[in-house]
Design a protein around this motif. Structure first.
Motif, PDB file in Angstrom:
ATOM      1  N   ALA A 199      14.421 -13.182  -6.826  1.00 23.08           N
ATOM      2  CA  ALA A 199      13.896 -11.993  -7.492  1.00 23.08           C
ATOM      3  C   ALA A 199      14.122 -10.793  -6.581  1.00 23.08           C
ATOM      4  CB  ALA A 199      12.419 -12.155  -7.797  1.00 23.08           C
ATOM      5  N   LEU A 200      14.695  -9.727  -7.145  1.00 20.33           N
ATOM      6  CA  LEU A 200      14.932  -8.492  -6.404  1.00 20.33           C
ATOM      7  C   LEU A 200      13.797  -7.525  -6.708  1.00 20.33           C
ATOM      8  CD1 LEU A 200      16.817  -6.778  -4.614  1.00 20.33           C
ATOM      9  CD2 LEU A 200      18.014  -6.075  -6.710  1.00 20.33           C
ATOM     10  N   LEU A 201      12.994  -7.209  -5.704  1.00 23.63           N
ATOM     11  CA  LEU A 201      11.820  -6.352  -5.869  1.00 23.63           C
ATOM     12  C   LEU A 201      12.127  -4.977  -5.270  1.00 23.63           C
ATOM     13  CD1 LEU A 201       8.985  -8.856  -4.799  1.00 23.63           C
ATOM     14  CD2 LEU A 201      10.259  -8.728  -6.959  1.00 23.63           C
ATOM     15  N   GLN A 202      12.218  -3.973  -6.122  1.00 24.10           N
ATOM     16  CA  GLN A 202      12.582  -2.636  -5.655  1.00 24.10           C
ATOM     17  C   GLN A 202      11.476  -1.978  -4.840  1.00 24.10           C
ATOM     18  OE1 GLN A 202      13.460  -0.887  -9.504  1.00 24.10           O
ATOM     19  NE2 GLN A 202      15.658  -0.940  -9.078  1.00 24.10           N
ATOM     20  N   ARG A 203      10.228  -2.176  -5.259  1.00 21.15           N
ATOM     21  CA  ARG A 203       9.056  -1.566  -4.618  1.00 21.15           C
ATOM     22  C   ARG A 203       9.243  -0.052  -4.463  1.00 21.15           C
ATOM     23  NH1 ARG A 203       6.162  -5.433  -0.309  1.00 21.15           N
ATOM     24  NH2 ARG A 203       7.848  -4.847   1.113  1.00 21.15           N
ATOM     25  N   ILE A 204       9.445   0.590  -5.610  1.00 23.58           N
ATOM     26  CA  ILE A 204       9.559   2.042  -5.697  1.00 23.58           C
ATOM     27  C   ILE A 204       8.393   2.568  -6.521  1.00 23.58           C
ATOM     28  CG2 ILE A 204      12.074   2.011  -5.527  1.00 23.58           C
ATOM     29  CD1 ILE A 204      12.173   2.403  -8.572  1.00 23.58           C
ATOM     30  N   ASP A 205       8.243   3.863  -6.598  1.00 29.83           N
ATOM     31  CA  ASP A 205       7.251   4.480  -7.471  1.00 29.83           C
ATOM     32  C   ASP A 205       7.928   4.784  -8.801  1.00 29.83           C
ATOM     33  OD1 ASP A 205       5.269   5.870  -8.739  1.00 29.83           O
ATOM     34  OD2 ASP A 205       4.986   7.374  -7.168  1.00 29.83           O
ATOM     35  N   GLN A 206       7.615   3.979  -9.817  1.00 27.37           N
ATOM     36  CA  GLN A 206       8.258   4.134 -11.118  1.00 27.37           C
ATOM     37  C   GLN A 206       7.966   5.479 -11.769  1.00 27.37           C
ATOM     38  OE1 GLN A 206       7.703   0.979 -13.941  1.00 27.37           O
ATOM     39  NE2 GLN A 206       7.825  -0.646 -12.401  1.00 27.37           N
ATOM     40  N   PHE A 207       6.887   6.140 -11.340  1.00 29.22           N
ATOM     41  CA  PHE A 207       6.451   7.362 -12.019  1.00 29.22           C
ATOM     42  C   PHE A 207       6.841   8.627 -11.266  1.00 29.22           C
ATOM     43  CE2 PHE A 207       3.412   3.901 -12.887  1.00 29.22           C
ATOM     44  CZ  PHE A 207       3.727   3.703 -14.214  1.00 29.22           C
ATOM     45  N   ASP A 208       7.618   8.476 -10.201  1.00 31.37           N
ATOM     46  CA  ASP A 208       8.090   9.633  -9.445  1.00 31.37           C
ATOM     47  C   ASP A 208       9.607   9.608  -9.450  1.00 31.37           C
ATOM     48  OD1 ASP A 208       8.742  11.646  -7.718  1.00 31.37           O
ATOM     49  OD2 ASP A 208       7.567  10.906  -6.027  1.00 31.37           O
ATOM     50  N   TRP A 209      10.210  10.521 -10.218  1.00 27.14           N
ATOM     51  CA  TRP A 209      11.663  10.528 -10.388  1.00 27.14           C
ATOM     52  C   TRP A 209      12.369  11.377  -9.338  1.00 27.14           C
ATOM     53  CZ3 TRP A 209      14.560   9.230 -15.274  1.00 27.14           C
ATOM     54  CH2 TRP A 209      13.884   8.242 -15.983  1.00 27.14           C
ATOM     55  N   SER A 210      11.633  11.857  -8.342  1.00 26.50           N
ATOM     56  CA  SER A 210      12.277  12.655  -7.304  1.00 26.50           C
ATOM     57  C   SER A 210      13.126  11.796  -6.379  1.00 26.50           C
ATOM     58  CB  SER A 210      11.223  13.396  -6.480  1.00 26.50           C
ATOM     59  OG  SER A 210      10.463  12.494  -5.681  1.00 26.50           O
ATOM     60  N   GLY A 211      12.864  10.486  -6.358  1.00 25.74           N
ATOM     61  CA  GLY A 211      13.635   9.588  -5.511  1.00 25.74           C
ATOM     62  C   GLY A 211      13.304   9.689  -4.040  1.00 25.74           C
ATOM     63  N   LYS A 212      12.155  10.231  -3.703  1.00 22.46           N
ATOM     64  CA  LYS A 212      11.813  10.409  -2.289  1.00 22.46           C
ATOM     65  C   LYS A 212      11.563   9.049  -1.629  1.00 22.46           C
ATOM     66  CE  LYS A 212       6.844  11.059  -3.121  1.00 22.46           C
ATOM     67  NZ  LYS A 212       5.710  12.010  -3.030  1.00 22.46           N
ATOM     68  N   CYS A 213      11.820   8.999  -0.337  1.00 23.09           N
ATOM     69  CA  CYS A 213      11.669   7.751   0.420  1.00 23.09           C
ATOM     70  C   CYS A 213      10.194   7.371   0.556  1.00 23.09           C
ATOM     71  CB  CYS A 213      12.285   7.889   1.808  1.00 23.09           C
ATOM     72  SG  CYS A 213      14.079   8.104   1.814  1.00 23.09           S
ATOM     73  N   LEU A 214       9.932   6.073   0.471  1.00 23.30           N
ATOM     74  CA  LEU A 214       8.601   5.520   0.697  1.00 23.30           C
ATOM     75  C   LEU A 214       8.624   4.705   1.987  1.00 23.30           C
ATOM     76  CD1 LEU A 214       7.721   4.219  -2.901  1.00 23.30           C
ATOM     77  CD2 LEU A 214       7.059   6.392  -1.858  1.00 23.30           C
ATOM     78  N   PRO A 215       7.466   4.530   2.627  1.00 25.42           N
ATOM     79  CA  PRO A 215       7.440   3.717   3.847  1.00 25.42           C
ATOM     80  C   PRO A 215       7.680   2.237   3.599  1.00 25.42           C
ATOM     81  CG  PRO A 215       5.218   4.369   3.200  1.00 25.42           C
ATOM     82  CD  PRO A 215       6.164   5.139   2.334  1.00 25.42           C
ATOM     83  N   GLY A 268       0.794  -1.219   0.000  1.00 24.40           N
ATOM     84  CA  GLY A 268       0.000   0.000   0.000  1.00 24.40           C
ATOM     85  C   GLY A 268       0.820   1.260   0.000  1.00 24.40           C
ATOM     86  N   GLY A 269       2.044   1.195   0.509  1.00 27.57           N
ATOM     87  CA  GLY A 269       2.899   2.376   0.537  1.00 27.57           C
ATOM     88  C   GLY A 269       3.632   2.642  -0.752  1.00 27.57           C
ATOM     89  N   ASP A 270       3.370   1.832  -1.786  1.00 24.82           N
ATOM     90  CA  ASP A 270       4.016   1.984  -3.094  1.00 24.82           C
ATOM     91  C   ASP A 270       2.943   2.434  -4.085  1.00 24.82           C
ATOM     92  OD1 ASP A 270       5.396   1.835  -5.447  1.00 24.82           O
ATOM     93  OD2 ASP A 270       5.900  -0.285  -5.296  1.00 24.82           O
ATOM     94  N   PRO A 271       2.897   3.713  -4.461  1.00 22.39           N
ATOM     95  CA  PRO A 271       1.767   4.258  -5.217  1.00 22.39           C
ATOM     96  C   PRO A 271       1.516   3.615  -6.571  1.00 22.39           C
ATOM     97  CG  PRO A 271       3.084   6.024  -4.273  1.00 22.39           C
ATOM     98  CD  PRO A 271       3.865   4.763  -4.088  1.00 22.39           C
TER      99      PRO A 271
END
Length: 282
Positions: A58-74, A35-38
């Motif tokens: 499998a290495l799962l990044q669980r980042i927001d692919q559409f936000d290039w600011s690189g901000k931290c996610l929970p 839920g913390g990954d938009p």
């Protein structure tokens, strides 16, 4: 007799029959979306086979692919293991399966020490509230595949990005820091400083790297390529062959995604280039 393909814009791994090219199944990883990954994707960055122990990671990044600011996610990234024999969904974290939650953010690459049953993972990190100036959760983590325990080897706070790892079995290796590969060791909390530049380098031995290098060609004719065996400690290189390409000449910065060594290794003779399997055929 199976080929596994990570689908970055999906939550599954496609399974192919490499002899026929037909797609036979999927490994569904959608249970690991958080839920913390938009963006809703698990972001499968890499697959790695552990043949001696019969697992694929499998290495799962669980980042927001559409936000290039690189901000931290929970949400934190994961390493998930499954058997390459079947395509069953691996169990979730804490359900008795081999799934490890990492402390890093935006992991880039993992390498395996099969004998010691350990994985090493480099993470790019993420930006704190200022969204860009201060990066955290960046460095190299060690994962014990027998217990699932993990620890920071190097917890970097500098501005240089960490990406691909090189590792020689039973020794330390190199990590790409910015545009240079610098030494790292499981027994040191800091990175080395004496580095080398290369395109898609591979560790051949604890003291030797196979690398691609480019130089500017005369008369604005693009770049010329060469393949070298290099000793990073002495910066001495031995040419393997002038170029791995005969006709197509990739761009220096973005034209090569990776290289691999055959099981027999590499020699300094031109015969190492198999006539029936050239890069152009890929």
């Amino acid at each position: 007799n199976k080929a596994f393909v990570a689908r970055y814009a999906s939550n599954s791994i496609a399974v192919f029959d490499p002899t026929s090219g037909t797609r036979s199944a999927n490994v569904d990883l959608s249970q690991f979306s958080a839920g913390g990954d938009p963006d809703g994707f698990v972001d499968i960055a890499q697959l790695l086979a552990d043949e001696p122990n019969g697992k694929t990671f499998a290495l799962l990044q669980r980042i927001d692919q559409f936000d290039w600011s690189g901000k931290c996610l929970p949400v934190k990234p994961l390493i998930v293991a499954f058997s390459p024999v079947g395509t069953a969904v691996p169990p979730a974290v804490g359900a008795g399966g081999m799934s490890v939650e990492l402390d890093g953010a935006n992991p880039q690459h993992m390498v395996l020490n099969a004998a010691a049953k350990k994985l090493y993972v480099s993470s790019l990190g993420c930006a704190e509230a200022d969204a860009g100036a201060v990066y955290t959760r960046r460095g190299i983590e060690e994962v014990d595949l027998q217990t699932g325990a993990h620890r920071w080897i190097v917890n970097a706070s500098g501005t240089a990005r960490l990406s691909s790892l090189l590792y020689a079995e039973g020794t330390a290796g190199f990590v790409r820091q910015g545009s240079t590969y610098v030494p790292w060791s499981a027994s040191s909390t800091t990175l080395g400083t004496a580095g080398f530049s290369a395109i898609s380098p591979l560790m051949v031995s604890p003291s030797t790297v196979l690398r691609l290098v480019t130089t500017a060609a005369a008369n604005d004719a693009g770049v010329t390529w060469a393949t070298e065996l290099t000793a990073p400690a002495t910066n001495v290189s031995t040419p393997v062959y002038a170029s791995p390409w005969t006709s197509v000449r990739p761009d220096a910065a973005y034209g090569v995604g990776g290289v691999f060594l055959p099981a027999s290794g590499v020699s300094t003779g031109a015969s190492t280039r198999a006539p029936a399997f050239t890069p152009e055929a890929m």
